[in-house]
Design an enzyme around this catalytic site. Structure first.
Site, PDB file in Angstrom:
ATOM      1  N   LYS A  11       0.821  -1.222   0.000  1.00  0.00           N
ATOM      2  CA  LYS A  11       0.000   0.000   0.000  1.00  0.00           C
ATOM      3  C   LYS A  11       0.858   1.277   0.000  1.00  0.00           C
ATOM      4  O   LYS A  11       2.066   1.229   0.239  1.00  0.00           O
ATOM      5  CB  LYS A  11      -0.922  -0.033   1.212  1.00  0.00           C
ATOM      6  CG  LYS A  11      -1.941  -1.181   1.172  1.00  0.00           C
ATOM      7  CD  LYS A  11      -2.863  -1.118   2.384  1.00  0.00           C
ATOM      8  CE  LYS A  11      -3.950  -2.162   2.295  1.00  0.00           C
ATOM      9  NZ  LYS A  11      -4.856  -2.071   3.474  1.00  0.00           N
ATOM     10  N   ASN A 114      -1.806   0.196   6.862  1.00  0.00           N
ATOM     11  CA  ASN A 114      -1.310  -1.066   7.428  1.00  0.00           C
ATOM     12  C   ASN A 114      -0.439  -1.853   6.451  1.00  0.00           C
ATOM     13  O   ASN A 114      -0.356  -3.074   6.517  1.00  0.00           O
ATOM     14  CB  ASN A 114      -2.480  -1.905   7.968  1.00  0.00           C
ATOM     15  CG  ASN A 114      -3.470  -2.278   6.894  1.00  0.00           C
ATOM     16  OD1 ASN A 114      -3.362  -1.852   5.743  1.00  0.00           O
ATOM     17  ND2 ASN A 114      -4.457  -3.087   7.257  1.00  0.00           N
ATOM     18  N   HIS A 117      -2.342  -5.363   1.740  1.00  0.00           N
ATOM     19  CA  HIS A 117      -3.651  -6.018   1.641  1.00  0.00           C
ATOM     20  C   HIS A 117      -3.417  -7.438   1.161  1.00  0.00           C
ATOM     21  O   HIS A 117      -2.529  -7.676   0.343  1.00  0.00           O
ATOM     22  CB  HIS A 117      -4.551  -5.295   0.627  1.00  0.00           C
ATOM     23  CG  HIS A 117      -5.756  -6.110   0.236  1.00  0.00           C
ATOM     24  ND1 HIS A 117      -6.896  -6.149   1.000  1.00  0.00           N
ATOM     25  CD2 HIS A 117      -5.963  -6.966  -0.801  1.00  0.00           C
ATOM     26  CE1 HIS A 117      -7.763  -6.983   0.429  1.00  0.00           C
ATOM     27  NE2 HIS A 117      -7.222  -7.480  -0.667  1.00  0.00           N
ATOM     28  N   GLU A 128      -9.897 -10.837  -7.173  1.00  0.00           N
ATOM     29  CA  GLU A 128      -8.951  -9.731  -6.991  1.00  0.00           C
ATOM     30  C   GLU A 128      -7.745  -9.848  -7.948  1.00  0.00           C
ATOM     31  O   GLU A 128      -7.230  -8.837  -8.423  1.00  0.00           O
ATOM     32  CB  GLU A 128      -8.491  -9.677  -5.534  1.00  0.00           C
ATOM     33  CG  GLU A 128      -9.621  -9.273  -4.596  1.00  0.00           C
ATOM     34  CD  GLU A 128      -9.190  -9.169  -3.139  1.00  0.00           C
ATOM     35  OE1 GLU A 128     -10.025  -8.763  -2.317  1.00  0.00           O
ATOM     36  OE2 GLU A 128      -8.028  -9.497  -2.824  1.00  0.00           O
TER      37      GLU A 128
HETATM   38  P1  CMP Z   1      -7.373  -4.364   4.107  1.00  0.00           P
HETATM   39  O1  CMP Z   1      -6.924  -5.705   4.547  1.00  0.00           O
HETATM   40  O2  CMP Z   1      -6.873  -3.880   2.795  1.00  0.00           O
HETATM   41  O3  CMP Z   1      -8.975  -4.340   4.067  1.00  0.00           O
HETATM   42  C1  CMP Z   1      -9.730  -3.169   4.258  1.00  0.00           C
HETATM   43  C2  CMP Z   1      -8.898  -1.996   4.668  1.00  0.00           C
HETATM   44  O4  CMP Z   1      -9.602  -0.925   5.265  1.00  0.00           O
HETATM   45  C3  CMP Z   1      -7.905  -2.421   5.744  1.00  0.00           C
HETATM   46  O5  CMP Z   1      -6.940  -3.294   5.213  1.00  0.00           O
HETATM   47  C4  CMP Z   1      -7.405  -1.051   6.211  1.00  0.00           C
HETATM   48  O6  CMP Z   1      -6.431  -0.500   5.340  1.00  0.00           O
HETATM   49  C5  CMP Z   1      -8.673  -0.186   6.065  1.00  0.00           C
HETATM   50  N1  CMP Z   1      -9.282   0.177   7.365  1.00  0.00           N
HETATM   51  C6  CMP Z   1      -9.365   1.423   7.837  1.00  0.00           C
HETATM   52  N2  CMP Z   1      -9.981   1.455   9.007  1.00  0.00           N
HETATM   53  C7  CMP Z   1     -10.312   0.204   9.321  1.00  0.00           C
HETATM   54  C8  CMP Z   1     -10.967  -0.421  10.416  1.00  0.00           C
HETATM   55  N3  CMP Z   1     -11.421   0.284  11.467  1.00  0.00           N
HETATM   56  N4  CMP Z   1     -11.133  -1.764  10.391  1.00  0.00           N
HETATM   57  C9  CMP Z   1     -10.682  -2.498   9.334  1.00  0.00           C
HETATM   58  N5  CMP Z   1     -10.050  -1.949   8.255  1.00  0.00           N
HETATM   59  C10 CMP Z   1      -9.857  -0.620   8.245  1.00  0.00           C
END
Ligand code: CMP
Length: 140
Positions: A11, A114, A117, A128
């Protein structure tokens, strides 16, 4: 266990800090092969579509804005039980809860930024992977 493929995205927070190679090393050390990879910048329309499953969540708008804020690296990872294996290598969604040695523990900043993904099921992995790659671009 079967050989599977899963979709990974490094990311914008991670590409900004130039840690793509360090993250790739964790995937490879964890038993996954990078069988497709490209760096790109998502459009707002693409980011909205990719995360459409989260459209009703309160963080959707911020998530889309973040995902278009810089380049990402989309990848196909292949290996035994790749979907589950990659989720273990990534660690918990919130880096604060991620185990030592995981990508998100080492490189994630917060629950949104984070670092990576990963697909959550083989069915979603197929969808995906198709979002980013044609068959010609995935070379096992
Ligand atoms: P990802 O695994 O890509 O799936 C959804 C994304 O939403 C997650 O990682 C985070 O980057 C983002 N996100 C932001 N806020 C939250 C939250 N409170 N809970 C889960 N995902 C979040």
């Amino acid at each position: 266990m079967a050989v599977e493929r899963t979709l990974s995205i490094i990311k914008p927070d991670a590409t900004a800090r130039n840690v793509t190679g360090k993250i790739n090393a964790l995937f490879e050390d964890g038993g996954l092969r990078i069988v497709a990879q490209k760096r790109l910048r998502l459009t707002e329309e693409q980011a909205k579509k990719f995360y459409a499953v989260h459209a009703e969540r309160p963080f959707y708008g911020e998530l889309v804005a973040y995902m278009v804020s810089g380049p990402v690296v989309a990848q196909v990872l292949e290996g035994e039980d790749a979907v589950t294996r990659n989720r273990a290598i990534m660690g918990a969604t919130n880096p604060a809860n991620a185990a030592d040695g995981t990508v998100r523990k080492a490189f994630g900043l917060n629950v949104q930024e984070n670092a990576v993904h990963g697909s959550d099921s083989p069915e979603n992995a197929a969808i995906e992977i198709r979002f980013f790659f044609s068959d010609l671009e995935v070379v096992g």
